[in-house]
Design a protein around this motif. Structure first.
Motif, PDB file in Angstrom:
ATOM      1  N   THR A 146     -53.002  -6.725   8.117  1.00  0.00           N
ATOM      2  CA  THR A 146     -52.806  -7.023   6.872  1.00  0.00           C
ATOM      3  C   THR A 146     -52.436  -8.110   7.129  1.00  0.00           C
ATOM      4  O   THR A 146     -53.399  -9.473   6.387  1.00  0.00           O
ATOM      5  CB  THR A 146     -51.918  -6.409   5.416  1.00  0.00           C
ATOM      6  OG1 THR A 146     -52.369  -4.967   5.026  1.00  0.00           O
ATOM      7  CG2 THR A 146     -51.959  -7.108   3.850  1.00  0.00           C
ATOM      8  N   SER A 197     -44.739   1.619   8.194  1.00  0.00           N
ATOM      9  CA  SER A 197     -45.187   0.013   7.141  1.00  0.00           C
ATOM     10  C   SER A 197     -45.715  -0.706   7.989  1.00  0.00           C
ATOM     11  O   SER A 197     -46.325  -2.066   7.440  1.00  0.00           O
ATOM     12  CB  SER A 197     -43.865  -0.064   6.852  1.00  0.00           C
ATOM     13  OG  SER A 197     -43.861   1.606   5.866  1.00  0.00           O
ATOM     14  N   ARG A 234     -49.333  -1.629   9.287  1.00  0.00           N
ATOM     15  CA  ARG A 234     -49.827  -2.031   7.833  1.00  0.00           C
ATOM     16  C   ARG A 234     -49.848  -3.472   7.645  1.00  0.00           C
ATOM     17  O   ARG A 234     -50.774  -4.093   7.424  1.00  0.00           O
ATOM     18  CB  ARG A 234     -49.419  -0.639   7.109  1.00  0.00           C
ATOM     19  CG  ARG A 234     -50.789   0.265   7.150  1.00  0.00           C
ATOM     20  CD  ARG A 234     -50.104   1.525   5.694  1.00  0.00           C
ATOM     21  NE  ARG A 234     -48.166   1.697   5.304  1.00  0.00           N
ATOM     22  CZ  ARG A 234     -48.189   2.295   5.861  1.00  0.00           C
ATOM     23  NH1 ARG A 234     -48.051   3.651   7.012  1.00  0.00           N
ATOM     24  NH2 ARG A 234     -47.135   2.803   5.614  1.00  0.00           N
ATOM     25  N   LEU A 235     -48.690  -3.190   7.339  1.00  0.00           N
ATOM     26  CA  LEU A 235     -47.861  -5.057   7.191  1.00  0.00           C
ATOM     27  C   LEU A 235     -48.985  -5.981   8.273  1.00  0.00           C
ATOM     28  O   LEU A 235     -49.451  -6.693   8.026  1.00  0.00           O
ATOM     29  CB  LEU A 235     -46.703  -5.339   7.046  1.00  0.00           C
ATOM     30  CG  LEU A 235     -46.401  -7.000   6.602  1.00  0.00           C
ATOM     31  CD1 LEU A 235     -46.454  -7.126   5.177  1.00  0.00           C
ATOM     32  CD2 LEU A 235     -44.895  -6.980   7.676  1.00  0.00           C
ATOM     33  N   GLY A 281     -42.153   6.064   9.116  1.00  0.00           N
ATOM     34  CA  GLY A 281     -42.943   5.086   8.301  1.00  0.00           C
ATOM     35  C   GLY A 281     -41.915   3.562   8.389  1.00  0.00           C
ATOM     36  O   GLY A 281     -43.676   3.080   7.470  1.00  0.00           O
ATOM     37  N   LEU A 282     -41.254   3.196   8.633  1.00  0.00           N
ATOM     38  CA  LEU A 282     -41.318   2.269   8.969  1.00  0.00           C
ATOM     39  C   LEU A 282     -41.822   1.646   9.634  1.00  0.00           C
ATOM     40  O   LEU A 282     -42.393   0.493   9.703  1.00  0.00           O
ATOM     41  CB  LEU A 282     -39.590   1.669   9.485  1.00  0.00           C
ATOM     42  CG  LEU A 282     -39.219   0.360   9.433  1.00  0.00           C
ATOM     43  CD1 LEU A 282     -39.091  -0.480   8.505  1.00  0.00           C
ATOM     44  CD2 LEU A 282     -37.285   0.130  10.329  1.00  0.00           C
TER      45      LEU A 282
END
Length: 127
Positions: free
Chosen positions: A20, A13, A16-17, A9-10
């Protein structure tokens, strides 16, 4: 098991960050590139039109001055030459002042890019 889910999950994330951030940078660089291209095209067009206009106006003014001097050659040639010289100097000064004013009032380069960066900064500051 929860450690591995937490790491996934980390890690997910972070991926994804990162994606982005890369997307934001890519968009801003495209906008900056577009601004540069538009500015360059505008400048080239303006310079070409200015040079053609100046050439035509100067050539026409020289021919007009010669015509006027020839017309008054026998009577008042020095007066006519003086008046035409003063007229050309005055006109050149006025047009030079107008050109300087036009340059000062040109839109700021990268204005759209800077506005978008300010919006991005405000969005990230809220979080």
């Amino acid at each position: 098991m929860s450690d591995s889910n937490n790491n996934d999950g980390l890690l997910g994330s972070l991926k994804r960050l990162t994606n982005t951030c890369i997307g934001i940078v890519h968009t801003r660089l495209e906008l900056l590139s577009t601004d540069l291209e538009e500015g360059r095209e505008r400048l080239i067009s303006l310079l070409a039109m200015t040079f053609v206009a100046l050439f035509c106006l100067c050539f026409g003014m020289v021919l007009l001055a010669i015509l006027i001097v020839v017309l008054f050659w026998d009577t008042h040639r020095l007066l006519v030459l003086s008046l035409l010289t003063g007229l050309f100097i005055f006109t050149g000064g006025v047009i030079g002042a107008l050109a300087i004013r036009a340059l000062k009032s040109m839109p700021r380069m990268f204005e759209a890019s800077l506005a978008e960066l300010v919006k991005d900064h405000q969005e990230t500051s809220r979080d």
